[in-house]
Write a protein that holds these residues in place. Structure first.
Motif, PDB file in Angstrom:
ATOM      1  N   ARG A  90       0.725  -1.018   0.082  1.00  0.00           N
ATOM      2  CA  ARG A  90      -0.043   0.220  -0.067  1.00  0.00           C
ATOM      3  C   ARG A  90       0.935   1.426  -0.032  1.00  0.00           C
ATOM      4  N   HIS A  91       2.096   1.172   0.407  1.00  0.00           N
ATOM      5  CA  HIS A  91       2.917   2.477   0.608  1.00  0.00           C
ATOM      6  C   HIS A  91       3.761   2.582  -0.624  1.00  0.00           C
ATOM      7  N   LEU A  92       3.663   1.478  -1.477  1.00  0.00           N
ATOM      8  CA  LEU A  92       4.403   1.936  -2.835  1.00  0.00           C
ATOM      9  C   LEU A  92       3.398   2.417  -3.575  1.00  0.00           C
ATOM     10  N   GLY A  93       1.962   2.397  -3.636  1.00  0.00           N
ATOM     11  CA  GLY A  93       1.110   3.118  -4.422  1.00  0.00           C
ATOM     12  C   GLY A  93      -0.222   2.470  -4.023  1.00  0.00           C
ATOM     13  N   ALA A  94      -1.260   3.276  -4.213  1.00  0.00           N
ATOM     14  CA  ALA A  94      -2.704   2.727  -4.072  1.00  0.00           C
ATOM     15  C   ALA A  94      -3.404   2.134  -5.347  1.00  0.00           C
ATOM     16  N   ARG A  95      -2.533   2.484  -6.405  1.00  0.00           N
ATOM     17  CA  ARG A  95      -2.848   1.907  -7.731  1.00  0.00           C
ATOM     18  C   ARG A  95      -1.605   1.250  -8.240  1.00  0.00           C
ATOM     19  N   THR A  96      -1.843   0.025  -8.764  1.00  0.00           N
ATOM     20  CA  THR A  96      -0.824  -0.752  -9.276  1.00  0.00           C
ATOM     21  C   THR A  96      -0.969  -1.359 -10.579  1.00  0.00           C
ATOM     22  N   VAL A  97      -0.003  -1.474 -11.256  1.00  0.00           N
ATOM     23  CA  VAL A  97       0.154  -2.300 -12.394  1.00  0.00           C
ATOM     24  C   VAL A  97       0.833  -3.637 -12.295  1.00  0.00           C
ATOM     25  N   LEU A  98       0.459  -4.851 -12.413  1.00  0.00           N
ATOM     26  CA  LEU A  98       0.828  -5.972 -12.306  1.00  0.00           C
ATOM     27  C   LEU A  98       1.621  -6.368 -13.552  1.00  0.00           C
ATOM     28  N   VAL A  99       3.119  -6.660 -13.578  1.00  0.00           N
ATOM     29  CA  VAL A  99       3.991  -6.978 -14.482  1.00  0.00           C
ATOM     30  C   VAL A  99       4.266  -8.665 -14.446  1.00  0.00           C
ATOM     31  N   VAL A 100       3.630  -9.508 -14.910  1.00  0.00           N
ATOM     32  CA  VAL A 100       3.730 -11.038 -14.863  1.00  0.00           C
ATOM     33  C   VAL A 100       4.268 -11.754 -15.856  1.00  0.00           C
ATOM     34  N   ARG A 101       5.048 -12.469 -15.583  1.00  0.00           N
ATOM     35  CA  ARG A 101       5.708 -13.283 -16.937  1.00  0.00           C
ATOM     36  C   ARG A 101       4.710 -14.280 -17.168  1.00  0.00           C
ATOM     37  N   ALA A 102       4.376 -14.658 -18.302  1.00  0.00           N
ATOM     38  CA  ALA A 102       3.541 -15.772 -18.526  1.00  0.00           C
ATOM     39  C   ALA A 102       3.981 -17.321 -18.224  1.00  0.00           C
ATOM     40  N   GLY A 103       3.248 -17.922 -17.590  1.00  0.00           N
ATOM     41  CA  GLY A 103       3.666 -19.197 -17.235  1.00  0.00           C
ATOM     42  C   GLY A 103       4.646 -19.343 -16.098  1.00  0.00           C
ATOM     43  N   LEU A 125       1.733  -8.408 -19.627  1.00  0.00           N
ATOM     44  CA  LEU A 125       2.154  -9.655 -19.732  1.00  0.00           C
ATOM     45  C   LEU A 125       3.446  -9.757 -20.545  1.00  0.00           C
ATOM     46  N   ILE A 126       4.274 -10.505 -19.748  1.00  0.00           N
ATOM     47  CA  ILE A 126       5.793 -10.536 -20.301  1.00  0.00           C
ATOM     48  C   ILE A 126       6.099 -11.783 -20.955  1.00  0.00           C
ATOM     49  N   ASP A 127       6.669 -12.096 -22.153  1.00  0.00           N
ATOM     50  CA  ASP A 127       6.927 -12.987 -22.813  1.00  0.00           C
ATOM     51  C   ASP A 127       5.792 -13.795 -22.928  1.00  0.00           C
ATOM     52  N   PRO A 128       4.796 -13.514 -23.943  1.00  0.00           N
ATOM     53  CA  PRO A 128       3.476 -14.208 -24.026  1.00  0.00           C
ATOM     54  C   PRO A 128       3.852 -15.185 -25.364  1.00  0.00           C
ATOM     55  N   ASP A 129       2.866 -15.934 -25.282  1.00  0.00           N
ATOM     56  CA  ASP A 129       2.726 -16.904 -26.262  1.00  0.00           C
ATOM     57  C   ASP A 129       2.722 -16.160 -27.761  1.00  0.00           C
ATOM     58  N   PRO A 130       3.511 -16.200 -28.808  1.00  0.00           N
ATOM     59  CA  PRO A 130       3.137 -15.571 -29.918  1.00  0.00           C
ATOM     60  C   PRO A 130       2.147 -16.061 -30.602  1.00  0.00           C
ATOM     61  N   ARG A 131       1.692 -17.381 -30.566  1.00  0.00           N
ATOM     62  CA  ARG A 131       0.468 -17.974 -31.226  1.00  0.00           C
ATOM     63  C   ARG A 131      -1.071 -17.964 -30.379  1.00  0.00           C
ATOM     64  N   ASP A 132      -0.621 -17.291 -29.172  1.00  0.00           N
ATOM     65  CA  ASP A 132      -2.157 -16.889 -28.429  1.00  0.00           C
ATOM     66  C   ASP A 132      -2.963 -16.129 -28.950  1.00  0.00           C
ATOM     67  N   ARG A 133      -4.020 -16.407 -29.222  1.00  0.00           N
ATOM     68  CA  ARG A 133      -5.149 -15.336 -29.792  1.00  0.00           C
ATOM     69  C   ARG A 133      -6.308 -15.292 -28.900  1.00  0.00           C
ATOM     70  N   THR A 134      -6.155 -15.578 -27.640  1.00  0.00           N
ATOM     71  CA  THR A 134      -7.200 -15.234 -26.693  1.00  0.00           C
ATOM     72  C   THR A 134      -7.436 -14.141 -26.338  1.00  0.00           C
ATOM     73  N   ASP A 135      -8.697 -13.702 -25.781  1.00  0.00           N
ATOM     74  CA  ASP A 135      -9.088 -12.414 -25.131  1.00  0.00           C
ATOM     75  C   ASP A 135      -8.589 -12.218 -23.716  1.00  0.00           C
ATOM     76  N   GLY A 136      -7.685 -11.137 -23.536  1.00  0.00           N
ATOM     77  CA  GLY A 136      -7.229 -11.062 -22.000  1.00  0.00           C
ATOM     78  C   GLY A 136      -7.993 -10.003 -21.367  1.00  0.00           C
ATOM     79  N   THR A 137      -9.234  -9.408 -21.908  1.00  0.00           N
ATOM     80  CA  THR A 137     -10.001  -8.549 -21.199  1.00  0.00           C
ATOM     81  C   THR A 137     -10.978  -8.947 -20.720  1.00  0.00           C
TER      82      THR A 137
END
Length: 544
Positions: free
Chosen positions: A408-421, A447-459
């Motif tokens: 919470r002290h780093l920021g009340a809003r955050t962006v998650l940076v996640v490596r796939a898998g 999303l870091i290092d996503p699959d280049p053939r992934d066509r799914t919707d992440g919304t």
């Protein structure tokens, strides 16, 4: 009154698309196992060459040969070849003191057809293998011939004995005919006719038995002549390159199959989401950007730089639009998160001083050597000394072992940076739940290092889950004593009430619960008056 309908879909027991993508992402593992199998196969061919081997073929003639024979006779010959009698006869011909039981382990037979027997013998040298194969083939032929002759002799002897008995009976019949009186009545005439008929029958049967005995001996000669060695013993030449290539191909196939099997099992057991839709569903936030590895290939560098520039511009707009600091929390990609934070700080440096608060394990950003133009980087212990007018960008981690209360002290809003898998589904749920408990709003997921053939919707299209931890946004008080609600992003705001909602007494509409607060217009479209000067410090607000 508003009614909402939700469609519940049953998750499949095994998602084949996610399984294929996860196995493909583990290609380094199963390719390494396949390469290891190839090397092991080649090494086995080089380090463990086959022993000297000789082979010979024998044509075996059977007395009971039939065109529709299913191979029973030749299998019998193979079984007879592996007997101590034939092995002992071959060793006596070789004048060897080896035990027949030990010699039987160094040769084998196989039926190629109903009458062709192949004998393979292994020895210490090619000459010894050829000699042993020749002795073994001769021993088998001699044993087969002796068995044929013994069977023929036994059959002929039985036929001749039967013929001799018939001859003795014929002698008795001839004697009765001679002793009979020529003068007699009708009864004597009938008896003589029966004796003559019996003599004729015995004479015919005696001739038949003699002929069959002769044929038995003649047939034996044909079988003996037909059983012979048709392919002389010869040493089998082994090609080292050919054997190495064959063993390497077999090892490659086995290693590839084993690697794929292990990768599949590990994927199912680990349950680590790799598709956009799975990562977004488990974190409860939409995928707002994707970045490849930090060391892209030469032909991908331009595209990677463009993607980083778009992400930096989008994050800069988000920081400018809010009043609370924004943090970047990494999961399996600390280096990428640090690079994104520095790019964002450089983009905001033109508008005013920027401070990056390093909360990563090991103080990766605070301990690095600064370059000309880099923003100020402090650790989280000195974050309280940052001036209020400075932009503050927090960088932290949500890996296992994270102190959740410090996020919470780093920021009340955050962006998650996640490596796939990288993280499992259970841990992604834990991250989303802990951030929600700490009232840290998740703006989106990079999303870091996503699959280049992934066509799914992440919304995520449903409002309540589009922004984890901000279903009840914090309220502040201004100088007039009224509460105001922090502005939610437009994509996360709940829809406005229906027009036919019931009105409260007095002609005013009924108050809307905080969980479904109406969205505030975007600042760029309609500027909001600055009320920060009239606001009371956060500590006093909490006290009130």
């Amino acid at each position: 009154m508003r009614t909402s309908t939700t469609s519940e879909t049953t998750a499949p027991l095994l998602d084949l698309q996610a399984l294929v993508v996860a196995v493909r992402r583990r290609r380094r593992f199963w390719c390494s196992v396949a390469l290891l199998g190839l090397l092991v196969g080649a090494a086995v061919a080089v380090l463990l060459p086959p022993p000297p081997t000789a082979v010979t073929k024998v044509l075996v003639a059977h007395q009971q040969d039939q065109p529709n024979d299913p191979g029973t006779l030749i299998r019998t010959d193979v079984a007879l070849l592996h007997t101590t009698r034939i092995a002992d006869r071959a060793l006596r011909a070789l004048k060897s003191d080896e035990k027949p039981e030990d010699f039987m382990q160094h040769y084998e037979g196989a039926g190629l057809t109903n009458n062709i027997l192949r004998i393979t013998v292994r020895a210490d040298s090619d000459a010894a293998a050829v000699a042993r194969a020749e002795a073994l083939a001769d021993a088998f032929v001699a044993d087969h011939v002796s068995r044929i002759r013994a069977a023929a002799d036994a059959e002929a002897k039985a036929l001749l004995e039967q013929r001799d008995r018939m001859r003795d009976e014929l002698t008795d019949v001839n004697k009765e005919i001679e002793d009979a009186s020529p003068e007699g009545g009708a009864r004597a005439s009938a008896s003589m006719e029966s004796l003559f008929a019996r003599r004729a029958e015995l004479t015919s049967r005696i001739g038949d038995f003699g002929r069959r005995a002769t044929e038995a001996r003649l047939g034996t000669a044909q079988l003996v002549a037909g059983t012979q060695v048709v392919d002389a013993p010869r040493a089998v030449r082994h090609s080292l390159p050919g054997a190495a290539a064959t063993h390497a191909a077999i090892g490659l196939a086995l290693g590839l199959a084993l690697g794929l099997a292990l990768a599949t099992v590990a994927t199912v057991v680990a349950d680590r989401p790799v598709l956009r839709r799975d990562v977004a569903a488990n974190l409860g936030a939409s995928i707002v950007a994707e970045l490849p590895r930090l060391a892209p290939r030469r032909w991908q560098r331009r595209r990677t730089r463009a993607a980083r520039a778009r992400l930096t511009a989008s994050l800069a707009r988000t920081v400018r639009a809010g009043t609370e600091p924004v943090s970047l929390l990494e999961l399996g990609c600390a280096r990428s998160t640090g690079v994104i934070a520095l790019d964002l700080a450089r983009a905001l440096a033109a508008e005013g001083p920027v401070v990056v608060v390093d909360g990563l394990p090991g103080r990766r950003l605070a301990s690095r050597r600064p370059k000309p133009g880099d923003p100020t980087v402090v650790d989280d212990e000195r974050a309280a000394a940052v001036a209020p007018h400075e932009h503050r960008i927090g960088v932290g981690s949500v890996a296992p072992g994270t102190a959740w209360t410090d996020l919470r002290h780093l920021g009340a809003r955050t962006v998650l940076v996640v490596r796939a898998g990288h993280g499992g589904a259970a841990w992604l749920h834990t991250v989303a739940r802990q951030l929600a408990d700490q009232h840290v709003a998740v703006i989106g997921v990079v999303l870091i290092d996503p699959d280049p053939r992934d066509r799914t919707d992440g919304t995520l299209w449903d409002g309540p889950h589009a922004l984890r931890g901000r279903t009840e946004p914090p309220a502040r008080q201004n100088g007039t004593g009224r509460r105001r609600t922090d502005r939610l992003p437009a994509w996360a705001a709940a829809p406005a009430p229906d027009g036919n909602a019931e009105a409260a007494p007095g002609g005013e509409p009924a108050p809307v619960p905080d969980r479904e607060a109406a969205p505030v217009p975007d600042r760029e479209a309609a500027p909001v008056p600055d009320v920060a000067a009239a606001s009371v410090p956060d500590s006093r607000q909490e006290a009130r």
